[in-house]
Scaffold this motif. Sequence first.
Motif, PDB file in Angstrom:
ATOM      1  N   ASP A   1      39.046  41.213  42.375  1.00 55.48           N
ATOM      2  CA  ASP A   1      38.575  39.836  42.489  1.00 55.48           C
ATOM      3  C   ASP A   1      38.420  39.162  41.133  1.00 55.48           C
ATOM      4  O   ASP A   1      38.653  37.969  40.992  1.00 55.48           O
ATOM      5  CB  ASP A   1      37.217  39.805  43.216  1.00 55.48           C
ATOM      6  CG  ASP A   1      37.414  39.384  44.650  1.00 55.48           C
ATOM      7  OD1 ASP A   1      38.555  39.504  45.145  1.00 55.48           O
ATOM      8  OD2 ASP A   1      36.438  38.935  45.277  1.00 55.48           O
ATOM      9  N   SER A   2      38.025  39.956  40.123  1.00 57.45           N
ATOM     10  CA  SER A   2      37.833  39.365  38.800  1.00 57.45           C
ATOM     11  C   SER A   2      39.125  38.720  38.303  1.00 57.45           C
ATOM     12  O   SER A   2      39.108  37.763  37.535  1.00 57.45           O
ATOM     13  CB  SER A   2      37.385  40.437  37.819  1.00 57.45           C
ATOM     14  OG  SER A   2      38.286  41.524  37.858  1.00 57.45           O
TER      15      SER A   2
ATOM     16  N   GLU B   1      39.640  39.132  28.082  1.00 58.52           N
ATOM     17  CA  GLU B   1      40.701  38.771  29.024  1.00 58.52           C
ATOM     18  C   GLU B   1      41.968  39.601  28.821  1.00 58.52           C
ATOM     19  O   GLU B   1      42.537  40.127  29.782  1.00 58.52           O
ATOM     20  CB  GLU B   1      41.011  37.287  28.828  1.00 58.52           C
ATOM     21  CG  GLU B   1      41.662  36.647  30.000  1.00 58.52           C
ATOM     22  CD  GLU B   1      41.453  35.134  29.984  1.00 58.52           C
ATOM     23  OE1 GLU B   1      41.207  34.558  28.903  1.00 58.52           O
ATOM     24  OE2 GLU B   1      41.539  34.541  31.063  1.00 58.52           O
TER      25      GLU B   1
ATOM     26  N   ARG C   1      29.240  32.285  30.941  1.00 59.97           N
ATOM     27  CA  ARG C   1      29.772  32.874  32.181  1.00 59.97           C
ATOM     28  C   ARG C   1      28.840  33.961  32.718  1.00 59.97           C
ATOM     29  O   ARG C   1      28.600  34.046  33.920  1.00 59.97           O
ATOM     30  CB  ARG C   1      31.173  33.443  31.943  1.00 59.97           C
ATOM     31  CG  ARG C   1      32.220  32.332  31.816  1.00 59.97           C
ATOM     32  CD  ARG C   1      33.616  32.880  31.850  1.00 59.97           C
ATOM     33  NE  ARG C   1      34.025  33.466  30.590  1.00 59.97           N
ATOM     34  CZ  ARG C   1      34.796  34.532  30.475  1.00 59.97           C
ATOM     35  NH1 ARG C   1      35.212  35.171  31.562  1.00 59.97           N
ATOM     36  NH2 ARG C   1      35.151  34.993  29.297  1.00 59.97           N
TER      37      ARG C   1
ATOM     38  N   ALA D   1      26.915  33.993  36.347  1.00 59.31           N
ATOM     39  CA  ALA D   1      27.067  35.123  37.283  1.00 59.31           C
ATOM     40  C   ALA D   1      25.695  35.693  37.637  1.00 59.31           C
ATOM     41  O   ALA D   1      25.396  35.977  38.798  1.00 59.31           O
ATOM     42  CB  ALA D   1      27.961  36.193  36.669  1.00 59.31           C
TER      43      ALA D   1
ATOM     44  N   ARG E   1      39.910  34.238  39.379  1.00 59.93           N
ATOM     45  CA  ARG E   1      39.722  33.613  38.077  1.00 59.93           C
ATOM     46  C   ARG E   1      39.831  32.094  38.155  1.00 59.93           C
ATOM     47  O   ARG E   1      40.676  31.556  38.851  1.00 59.93           O
ATOM     48  CB  ARG E   1      40.862  34.126  37.215  1.00 59.93           C
ATOM     49  CG  ARG E   1      40.585  34.052  35.805  1.00 59.93           C
ATOM     50  CD  ARG E   1      41.602  34.858  35.086  1.00 59.93           C
ATOM     51  NE  ARG E   1      41.038  36.117  34.690  1.00 59.93           N
ATOM     52  CZ  ARG E   1      41.706  37.008  34.004  1.00 59.93           C
ATOM     53  NH1 ARG E   1      42.960  36.786  33.700  1.00 59.93           N
ATOM     54  NH2 ARG E   1      41.125  38.101  33.633  1.00 59.93           N
TER      55      ARG E   1
ATOM     56  N   GLU F   1      41.511  43.053  30.039  1.00 60.58           N
ATOM     57  CA  GLU F   1      41.461  43.151  31.505  1.00 60.58           C
ATOM     58  C   GLU F   1      42.864  43.134  32.105  1.00 60.58           C
ATOM     59  O   GLU F   1      43.194  43.910  32.999  1.00 60.58           O
ATOM     60  CB  GLU F   1      40.643  41.987  32.069  1.00 60.58           C
ATOM     61  CG  GLU F   1      40.240  42.225  33.500  1.00 60.58           C
ATOM     62  CD  GLU F   1      39.563  41.018  34.131  1.00 60.58           C
ATOM     63  OE1 GLU F   1      39.583  40.941  35.353  1.00 60.58           O
ATOM     64  OE2 GLU F   1      39.026  40.166  33.384  1.00 60.58           O
TER      65      GLU F   1
END
Length: 512
Positions: free
Chosen positions: A383-384, A260, A420, A424, A388, A263
């Motif tokens: 979008d990630s 995270e 996660r 996905a 969220r 990112e």
Amino acid sequence: MKRETVIVLDFGGQYNQLIARRVRECGVYCELKPCSTPLEELREAAPAGLILTGGPASVYAPDAPRADPGIFGLGVPVLGICYGCQLMAQYLGGSVVPAEADAAREYGRTAARFDTGCALFDGLPDEGVVWMSHGDYMARVPEGFRSTASSAACPNAAIADEGRGFYGVQFHPEVSHTERGADMIRNFLYKVCKASGSWSMGGYRAEAVESIRRRVGDGRVLLALSGGVDSSVAAALLSEAVGERLTAVFVDHGLLRKGEAEEVEREFSGRSLNFIRVDARDRFLVKLAGVTEPERKRRIIGEEFIRVFEAEAKKLGRVDFLAQGTIYPDVIESGAGDAAVIKSHHNVGGLPDYVDFREIIEPLLMLFKDEVRALGRELGLPDSLVMRQPFPGPGLAIRIIGDVTEDKLRSLREADAIFREEIAAAGCERPDQYFAVLTNTRSVGVMGDGRSYDYTLALRPVRTGDFMTADFARLPWDLLDRASTRIVNEVKGINRIVYDITSKPPATIEWE
Ligand code: XMP
């Protein structure tokens, strides 16, 4: 030029935010204001229309919320919903009476007939299901009005005075149970208020950038960036407005999920703003050592966050503006009315008073969560980041039951990432929030030929709209099977997986 606005006057009903949402979904900007808003303020705002909401009170209750009756003299169309409709009827000379017989009270789905000659129902079928929720009813419509809808128990389920642009509905068009309810609101906006429908995210972005630039001038802005959706979108918007005069301080407290922090850094270090990632992982872990009580964990994290932020702000010297990603529901949920008070306390848990800020900027203050997401996309955020799921400020510390250690954080981070990934990869509909919780229960297992004595991990996927209530998500067994097998095989320290099948209430979504 003034933005075309519809004002929703709030009488305390449970669906009021939803009314505001519906109006915006129709492409018309709208604001929710307390019913006590002074007439002068409303006049100055020059709204395209007013909507009076429902409310829990009876118009006869001594402390029933009221609006200035002068609103009916502003020359602005008015739509009254439920309580708002009854109040309008009462103010304008109709009669509202308590439904003595139970049969005259209506709650829930109710069949109704509509007069499609009324602008509100124009183009809609002449009968359908509406959502009723009222104890009182309109026995006589005010002078100049006519009845435009009825149900079995309610002869005046909707009323209209077309000449003055006053409309009232006894039911709730804003809830999805009312068939074509959104179209009724659309009719009010476009056929009665003659709205132009100019509200769009692209327009909002341009306006917001312009207004931030005007306000900030050549000043400097500091933003506390958590990596969550709201502060990330605020950062992107501010960076577009003031570029390098924005400093985003991202405090990495070491309690984030896998990947995270990287990112967030990747996204923002590529933009034209000053991005500071503060590595405060050790500070937080030291403070949390041995702490098991959930509320103490939260307090420690909240305070430490502020200390780190203060230290960074001091290093930067004088900063004129402090920016926050506060959004509309934050304000409404805090019992709005005085947004100025809320903003300094809400969201950031009380930022330092003595850091020298001239003003606070909250560029998302008027947006709902999904509008914030739409704005994020509009600003080019991936979008990630924009999609969220919510992540609590105290992070993984409140998803580790008992004391927080580096080893436990590592195990939880890995297990959560696998969960996660598997969700996905399964391509199923994603739960609204899903994560892993490291319990403090250890149990015996068998690994290869050996005995293990390791921690139990819980999987917690939920379905929810508002996060106030939630149901556990029914994930497919084979997905759970894959996640479970991978976690116990790949993550050190975990040898058993359980599935949390409690709703909220009585449980909460997070375990602490
Ligand atoms: P609960 O556990 O109360 O959570 O059912 C409801 C929602 O709020 C999130 N949550 C938090 N968010 N700071 C936050 O920003 C917090 O301290 C916090 N605690 C819970 C939780 O993840 C869920 O979405």
